[in-house]
Design an enzyme around this catalytic site. Structure first.
Site: not given
Length: 225
Positions: A15, A38, A41
């Protein structure tokens, strides 16, 4: 029946590798890029890099505020529930006043939203806090109004209100006025946003610096447990 990756460590590794391969992080400082990864993500959209704005050292200020025990003030319970309490560096309090007694009546009295009325119930907790807005543009507008009127400002604002009415405008107001008000911030311009992004931003500020992505799993506000 289905062939898919089951190993959590491999999922996280792939990922984050995919995010870094597909996202243009060249315009960000190292600590900002860590937060950007982040955020991507959490939402699955590498193209948000073009609309992310960091100002006033928002990452460093936010991390320092959390480490010294600053509370996290949120507009909705979804943001509060997305913040991983066990990763907050000082057992920081998380405050959401949306459902407090009197908020609905206050909103009716002031002809505004409950989210905006709830901001008035933050009181002295606003000073030096980390504010995370993941839903209501009116909450962000109200925070700016209070600071402009003389309220002690938060340490920083993570602003991710979402929607078609007021979201883009509230973030434009933040970008235009926060420097004058002396408030660092992180925001995503335009209509996009949401509770997952606001929570992911706080989780990214909770002491997990770059270089430990594979072990940060659901701490981004999204991910496999």
């Amino acid at each position: 029946m289905f062939d898919y990756i089951r190993d959590p460590a491999e999922i996280y590794q792939k990922s984050f590798a995919t995010v870094r391969a597909e996202a243009d992080l060249s315009g960000f400082k190292a600590d900002e890029a860590d937060v950007v990864v982040r955020l991507i993500h959490a939402c699955g959209m590498p193209d948000i890099t073009g609309d992310l704005v960091f100002a006033g050292g928002g990452v460093q200020v936010g991390r320092a505020a959390l480490k010294r025990g600053a509370p996290v003030l949120v507009d909705v319970e979804m943001v509060a529930n997305g913040i991983i309490r066990g990763r907050l560096p000082a057992a920081n309090a998380i405050l959401c006043t949306l459902n407090d007694d009197g908020v609905r009546a206050k909103a009716f009295e002031k002809s505004t939203t409950r989210s905006a009325a709830a901001v008035d119930y933050w009181g002295d907790a606003l000073a030096g806090s980390v504010v995370a807005i993941g839903n209501a543009p009116t909450a962000l507008f109200r925070v700016l109004e209070l600071i402009d009127a003389g309220a002690a400002p938060p340490a920083m604002i993570a602003a991710f209100p979402v929607g078609f009415v007021g979201a883009a405008e509230s973030k434009d107001a933040l970008i235009a006025h926060a420097p004058r008000l002396g408030v660092p911030f992180i925001t995503l311009k335009g209509r996009r946003g949401g509770s997952a992004l606001a929570a992911a931003c706080v989780n990214a500020l909770s002491g997990n610096e770059a270089g430990n992505e594979a072990g940060n799993e659901a701490g981004n506000g999204a991910g496999e447990p």
